[in-house]
Scaffold this active site. Structure first.
Site, PDB file in Angstrom:
ATOM      1  N   GLY A  91       0.826  -1.212   0.000  1.00 51.53           N
ATOM      2  CA  GLY A  91       0.000   0.000   0.000  1.00 51.53           C
ATOM      3  C   GLY A  91       0.854   1.254   0.000  1.00 51.53           C
TER       4      GLY A  91
ATOM      5  N   THR B  60       5.282  -7.010   3.863  1.00 54.61           N
ATOM      6  CA  THR B  60       4.989  -8.417   4.164  1.00 54.61           C
ATOM      7  C   THR B  60       4.864  -9.254   2.896  1.00 54.61           C
ATOM      8  OG1 THR B  60       3.876  -7.783   6.190  1.00 54.61           O
ATOM      9  CG2 THR B  60       3.362  -9.966   5.311  1.00 54.61           C
ATOM     10  N   CYS B  61       4.107  -8.773   1.914  1.00 54.34           N
ATOM     11  CA  CYS B  61       3.809  -9.601   0.740  1.00 54.34           C
ATOM     12  C   CYS B  61       5.082 -10.025   0.016  1.00 54.34           C
ATOM     13  CB  CYS B  61       2.882  -8.845  -0.200  1.00 54.34           C
ATOM     14  SG  CYS B  61       2.494  -9.789  -1.675  1.00 54.34           S
TER      15      CYS B  61
ATOM     16  N   CYS C 168       3.161 -13.367   0.604  1.00 49.45           N
ATOM     17  CA  CYS C 168       2.657 -13.947  -0.650  1.00 49.45           C
ATOM     18  C   CYS C 168       3.752 -14.465  -1.582  1.00 49.45           C
ATOM     19  CB  CYS C 168       1.857 -12.923  -1.451  1.00 49.45           C
ATOM     20  SG  CYS C 168       1.108 -11.605  -0.525  1.00 49.45           S
TER      21      CYS C 168
ATOM     22  N   LYS D 157       6.052 -17.329  -0.175  1.00 50.77           N
ATOM     23  CA  LYS D 157       5.130 -18.452   0.074  1.00 50.77           C
ATOM     24  C   LYS D 157       4.770 -19.147  -1.237  1.00 50.77           C
ATOM     25  CE  LYS D 157       1.193 -18.036  -0.639  1.00 50.77           C
ATOM     26  NZ  LYS D 157       0.194 -17.322   0.135  1.00 50.77           N
TER      27      LYS D 157
ATOM     28  N   GLY E 215      -6.282 -22.443  11.858  1.00 51.36           N
ATOM     29  CA  GLY E 215      -6.862 -23.210  10.752  1.00 51.36           C
ATOM     30  C   GLY E 215      -7.192 -22.329   9.572  1.00 51.36           C
ATOM     31  N   GLY E 216      -6.453 -21.198   9.453  1.00 56.72           N
ATOM     32  CA  GLY E 216      -6.774 -20.242   8.390  1.00 56.72           C
ATOM     33  C   GLY E 216      -5.870 -20.394   7.175  1.00 56.72           C
ATOM     34  N   TYR E 217      -5.638 -19.258   6.506  1.00 56.10           N
ATOM     35  CA  TYR E 217      -4.846 -19.242   5.278  1.00 56.10           C
ATOM     36  C   TYR E 217      -3.452 -19.825   5.500  1.00 56.10           C
ATOM     37  CZ  TYR E 217      -7.859 -15.745   2.904  1.00 56.10           C
ATOM     38  OH  TYR E 217      -8.878 -15.077   2.280  1.00 56.10           O
TER      39      TYR E 217
ATOM     40  N   ASN F 209      -3.149 -23.612   6.488  1.00 54.76           N
ATOM     41  CA  ASN F 209      -3.410 -24.592   5.429  1.00 54.76           C
ATOM     42  C   ASN F 209      -2.367 -24.523   4.305  1.00 54.76           C
ATOM     43  OD1 ASN F 209      -6.000 -26.207   5.965  1.00 54.76           O
ATOM     44  ND2 ASN F 209      -6.501 -24.118   6.626  1.00 54.76           N
ATOM     45  N   GLU F 210      -1.883 -23.307   4.040  1.00 52.01           N
ATOM     46  CA  GLU F 210      -0.867 -23.199   2.983  1.00 52.01           C
ATOM     47  C   GLU F 210       0.433 -23.872   3.425  1.00 52.01           C
ATOM     48  OE1 GLU F 210      -0.817 -18.999   1.979  1.00 52.01           O
ATOM     49  OE2 GLU F 210      -2.577 -19.225   0.719  1.00 52.01           O
TER      50      GLU F 210
ATOM     51  N   ARG G 298      -8.381 -24.098  17.511  1.00 57.29           N
ATOM     52  CA  ARG G 298      -9.200 -23.922  18.722  1.00 57.29           C
ATOM     53  C   ARG G 298     -10.663 -24.272  18.463  1.00 57.29           C
ATOM     54  NH1 ARG G 298     -10.020 -17.326  19.200  1.00 57.29           N
ATOM     55  NH2 ARG G 298     -10.847 -17.060  17.118  1.00 57.29           N
TER      56      ARG G 298
ATOM     57  N   THR H  97      -3.190  -8.122  -0.180  1.00 58.54           N
ATOM     58  CA  THR H  97      -2.279  -7.206  -0.871  1.00 58.54           C
ATOM     59  C   THR H  97      -2.955  -6.380  -1.968  1.00 58.54           C
ATOM     60  OG1 THR H  97      -0.395  -8.589  -0.374  1.00 58.54           O
ATOM     61  CG2 THR H  97      -0.186  -7.155  -2.307  1.00 58.54           C
TER      62      THR H  97
ATOM     63  N   ALA I 167      -7.875 -16.395  -2.649  1.00 59.31           N
ATOM     64  CA  ALA I 167      -7.394 -17.756  -2.895  1.00 59.31           C
ATOM     65  C   ALA I 167      -6.652 -18.267  -1.677  1.00 59.31           C
ATOM     66  CB  ALA I 167      -6.463 -17.771  -4.106  1.00 59.31           C
TER      67      ALA I 167
ATOM     68  N   HIS J 116     -12.525 -26.977 -24.657  1.00 57.96           N
ATOM     69  CA  HIS J 116     -12.323 -28.386 -24.329  1.00 57.96           C
ATOM     70  C   HIS J 116     -10.982 -28.908 -24.823  1.00 57.96           C
ATOM     71  CE1 HIS J 116     -13.692 -32.377 -23.301  1.00 57.96           C
ATOM     72  NE2 HIS J 116     -13.264 -32.815 -24.476  1.00 57.96           N
TER      73      HIS J 116
ATOM     74  N   GLU K 280     -13.772 -25.400 -18.219  1.00 58.48           N
ATOM     75  CA  GLU K 280     -15.014 -25.559 -18.997  1.00 58.48           C
ATOM     76  C   GLU K 280     -16.181 -25.991 -18.103  1.00 58.48           C
ATOM     77  OE1 GLU K 280     -15.275 -28.834 -21.866  1.00 58.48           O
ATOM     78  OE2 GLU K 280     -13.554 -29.770 -20.909  1.00 58.48           O
TER      79      GLU K 280
HETATM   80  P1  NDP Z   1      -6.618 -16.404   9.488  1.00 56.72           P
HETATM   81  O1  NDP Z   1      -7.437 -15.271   9.938  1.00 56.72           O
HETATM   82  O2  NDP Z   1      -6.765 -16.897   8.102  1.00 56.72           O
HETATM   83  O3  NDP Z   1      -6.815 -17.634  10.456  1.00 56.72           O
HETATM   84  C1  NDP Z   1      -6.578 -17.506  11.824  1.00 56.72           C
HETATM   85  C2  NDP Z   1      -6.791 -18.837  12.487  1.00 56.72           C
HETATM   86  O4  NDP Z   1      -6.332 -18.745  13.830  1.00 56.72           O
HETATM   87  C3  NDP Z   1      -8.236 -19.263  12.537  1.00 56.72           C
HETATM   88  O5  NDP Z   1      -8.312 -20.659  12.391  1.00 56.72           O
HETATM   89  C4  NDP Z   1      -8.658 -18.826  13.938  1.00 56.72           C
HETATM   90  O6  NDP Z   1      -9.665 -19.662  14.472  1.00 56.72           O
HETATM   91  C5  NDP Z   1      -7.393 -19.051  14.715  1.00 56.72           C
HETATM   92  N1  NDP Z   1      -7.287 -18.151  15.876  1.00 56.72           N
HETATM   93  C6  NDP Z   1      -7.598 -16.841  15.934  1.00 56.72           C
HETATM   94  N2  NDP Z   1      -7.367 -16.349  17.150  1.00 56.72           N
HETATM   95  C7  NDP Z   1      -6.895 -17.364  17.903  1.00 56.72           C
HETATM   96  C8  NDP Z   1      -6.512 -17.483  19.260  1.00 56.72           C
HETATM   97  N3  NDP Z   1      -6.555 -16.461  20.093  1.00 56.72           N
HETATM   98  N4  NDP Z   1      -6.085 -18.700  19.684  1.00 56.72           N
HETATM   99  C9  NDP Z   1      -6.045 -19.756  18.833  1.00 56.72           C
HETATM  100  N5  NDP Z   1      -6.413 -19.699  17.543  1.00 56.72           N
HETATM  101  C10 NDP Z   1      -6.841 -18.501  17.080  1.00 56.72           C
HETATM  102  O7  NDP Z   1      -5.106 -15.927   9.788  1.00 56.72           O
HETATM  103  P2  NDP Z   1      -3.691 -16.356   9.230  1.00 56.72           P
HETATM  104  O8  NDP Z   1      -2.747 -16.101  10.332  1.00 56.72           O
HETATM  105  O9  NDP Z   1      -3.730 -17.704   8.608  1.00 56.72           O
HETATM  106  O10 NDP Z   1      -3.432 -15.285   8.085  1.00 56.72           O
HETATM  107  C11 NDP Z   1      -3.485 -13.903   8.406  1.00 56.72           C
HETATM  108  C12 NDP Z   1      -4.070 -13.107   7.283  1.00 56.72           C
HETATM  109  O11 NDP Z   1      -3.118 -12.977   6.247  1.00 56.72           O
HETATM  110  C13 NDP Z   1      -5.290 -13.758   6.632  1.00 56.72           C
HETATM  111  O12 NDP Z   1      -6.470 -13.397   7.288  1.00 56.72           O
HETATM  112  C14 NDP Z   1      -5.239 -13.205   5.237  1.00 56.72           C
HETATM  113  O13 NDP Z   1      -5.924 -12.005   5.202  1.00 56.72           O
HETATM  114  C15 NDP Z   1      -3.772 -12.977   4.994  1.00 56.72           C
HETATM  115  N6  NDP Z   1      -3.224 -14.068   4.161  1.00 56.72           N
HETATM  116  C16 NDP Z   1      -3.717 -14.237   2.904  1.00 56.72           C
HETATM  117  C17 NDP Z   1      -3.246 -15.237   2.104  1.00 56.72           C
HETATM  118  C18 NDP Z   1      -3.810 -15.406   0.743  1.00 56.72           C
HETATM  119  O14 NDP Z   1      -4.450 -14.486   0.244  1.00 56.72           O
HETATM  120  N7  NDP Z   1      -3.648 -16.567   0.087  1.00 56.72           N
HETATM  121  C19 NDP Z   1      -2.200 -16.158   2.546  1.00 56.72           C
HETATM  122  C20 NDP Z   1      -1.771 -15.920   3.901  1.00 56.72           C
HETATM  123  C21 NDP Z   1      -2.270 -14.906   4.666  1.00 56.72           C
HETATM  124  P3  NDP Z   1     -11.228 -19.304  14.281  1.00 56.72           P
HETATM  125  O15 NDP Z   1     -11.602 -19.763  12.924  1.00 56.72           O
HETATM  126  O16 NDP Z   1     -11.850 -20.070  15.387  1.00 56.72           O
HETATM  127  O17 NDP Z   1     -11.334 -17.828  14.458  1.00 56.72           O
END
Ligand code: NDP
Length: 448
Positions: free
Chosen positions: A16, A42-43, A48, A51, A176-178, A181-182, A199, A312, A342, A437, A442
């Site tokens: 930004g 960061t990116c 990004c 990664k 369990g977020g981005y 899993n990546e 959690r 980003t 994504a 095709h 498709e």
């Molecule tokens: P996310 O927000 O994707 O996931 C956070 C995870 O941590 C969730 O599973 C959440 O659980 C859990 N969590 C949150 N707070 C706590 C806590 N206090 N104790 C234990 N677990 C917790 O965050 P990431 O860190 O994976 O990524 C950060 C950000 O970076 C993303 O939100 C995204 O915007 C960006 N990013 C984007 C990517 C892409 O575009 N491909 C790749 C990587 C990052 P719950 O679901 O229960 O809240």
């Protein structure tokens, strides 16, 4: 000529900040930017870009196996973490140089140091130098959030993960977020034993449920383990340097590294924002209006530090809109509707618009079309991994309001299809398009 040292002072040279700096300068503004770490943010430096290069590197594990089914005699191949890591870090350094070059080409003054606010139109650099500017833009991004628990100092975050001395044999990932899993996909392909600990009971909250379930099922088939409803209690470091993670509701897990990926928080600590009168929300995010202006008229903010959509391309749009509006005489407001996203998991996910649940809540009656198929390449490779495409259509208007995909190249396909969703096209428009095709994409025009 104003009495200020600069027309614009930007704190933070990430996506930004760099966009805002160079566009403002191209509109004729005298611009300075301060960056305390590395230009690119960061990116480019620890997100990004490195990664995605690791994702490419990891995918060779599958490609090399699959190649045998396509007639290639592939000997047993060894993976060399040090080589990939060093090549990735070298590429990051190259890009950092290009970003610095861009600023220089636009005659933006770069201070490679930390800057803090000491007033609505004044900053202080780490060496004590004070600089005035008519406007100040905060673009300091976000920072990994690490929950407090005993031994949390033994965990690493996405900041450190690109620099590991060696490939860990056992990886525990919190979240369990981005990022979770990546990196689970990356380390698993490299041969590490990976356990995701969350959690709650879902991964990737916010994504369509069926798509999330498909990733979970494929990840488990590939050998990634999951622990749900398992809060971190402590990390114990043993004499040999290895770690044991103690969890609520689960047996302890031994690991070589623990990666915390529990979200990112706005990077606003110690910037002097509160003293300058800038309003923050409860998470420390700078509160801005649609023109990116904070509660102090001379101070603006863009990107993750405002905690709107932490992506980003969104930060870049905000930086561009700010510079065009304030210095280019072209008022621009960022449109946050239908932002595609994504997850570069194995396989990846792409999504735009409403999930099925959101659409049912908001629109009432919707039609849902799915295609659950095995990509041609996976069939010949004997890879029992199914892709899933899902289209959500507003029953009343026939408009496509959501597209959700998991499968090979899903983000690449989704980016093009997102144009159609953004343009408000209908299911009939998709149907009227002749299939290309044979392709995976498709499926989008053949949904019945
Ligand atoms: P996310 O927000 O994707 O996931 C956070 C995870 O941590 C969730 O599973 C959440 O659980 C859990 N969590 C949150 N707070 C706590 C806590 N206090 N104790 C234990 N677990 C917790 O965050 P990431 O860190 O994976 O990524 C950060 C950000 O970076 C993303 O939100 C995204 O915007 C960006 N990013 C984007 C990517 C892409 O575009 N491909 C790749 C990587 C990052 P719950 O679901 O229960 O809240």
């Amino acid at each position: 000529m104003s009495n200020f040292d600069f027309d614009l002072f930007v704190i933070g040279a990430g996506s930004g900040g760099v966009r805002a700096s160079r566009v403002a300068a191209s509109h004729g503004a005298r611009v300075a930017v301060a960056e305390e770490y590395r230009v690119g943010g960061t990116c480019v430096i620890r997100g990004c870009v490195p990664k995605k290069l690791l994702v490419y590197g990891a995918h060779f594990a599958e490609d090399l196996k699959d190649a045998r089914h396509f007639g290639w005699d592939v000997p047993d191949c060894k993976f060399d973490w040090d080589r990939l890591r060093d090549n990735v870090l070298a590429e990051v350094t190259r890009l950092e140089g290009l970003y610095g070059q861009t600023l220089e080409n636009h005659k933006v003054t770069l201070f490679k140091t930390r800057a803090t606010l000491i007033g609505p139109q004044k900053v202080r650099l780490a060496d004590g130098q004070e600089i005035s500017a008519e406007r100040i833009l905060i673009a300091t991004g976000g920072w990994p959030f690490v929950p407090e628990f005993p031994g949390s100092e033994h965990a690493i975050t996405s900041n450190e993960v690109f620099h590991l001395d060696k490939l860990p044999k056992r990886v525990v990932i919190a979240g369990g977020g981005y990022i979770a899993n990546e990196f689970a996909g990356i380390f698993n392909e490299f041969g590490s034993k990976v356990t995701i600990v969350n959690r709650g009971d879902t991964i990737l909250r916010g994504y369509d449920e069926q798509i999330r379930d498909r990733l979970l099922q494929i990840s488990m088939t590939k050998g990634i383990e999951f622990r749900f409803n398992a809060p971190f209690e402590s990390i114990e470091k043993k004499e040999d340097g290895s770690l044991t993670v103690h969890l609520g509701n689960c047996d302890p897990i031994d690991a070589d590294i623990v990666l915390v990926a529990a979200g990112r928080v706005p990077n606003t600590k110690g910037l002097g924002l509160e003293d300058a009168g800038v309003e923050l929300d409860k998470d420390g995010a700078i509160q801005v209006d649609e023109t990116n202006q904070s509660s102090v008229p001379s101070i603006y903010a863009v990107g993750d530090v405002t905690n709107r959509i932490q992506l980003t391309p969104v930060a870049i749009r905000e930086g561009q809109a700010f510079a065009d509006s304030v210095f280019g005489g072209k008022p621009t407001v960022v449109d946050y509707a239908n932002v595609p996203s994504a997850v570069f998991s194995h396989p990846p996910i792409g999504a735009v618009g409403m999930t099925e649940a959101e659409a049912r809540n908001k629109l009432g009656t919707v039609r849902v079309y799915t295609s659950d198929f095995r990509a041609m390449k996976n069939v010949l490779a004997g890879r029992n991994e199914r892709a899933l495409y899902k289209m959500i259509v507003n029953e009343a208007t026939d408009q496509v309001v959501g597209l959700h995909m998991i499968g090979p190249d899903a983000p690449e396909i989704l980016q093009a299809a997102a144009v159609a969703v953004k343009a408000g096209l209908t299911k009939a428009d998709f149907d009227a398009t002749v299939a290309l095709h044979p392709s995976m994409a498709e499926e989008l025009v053949l949904l019945k």
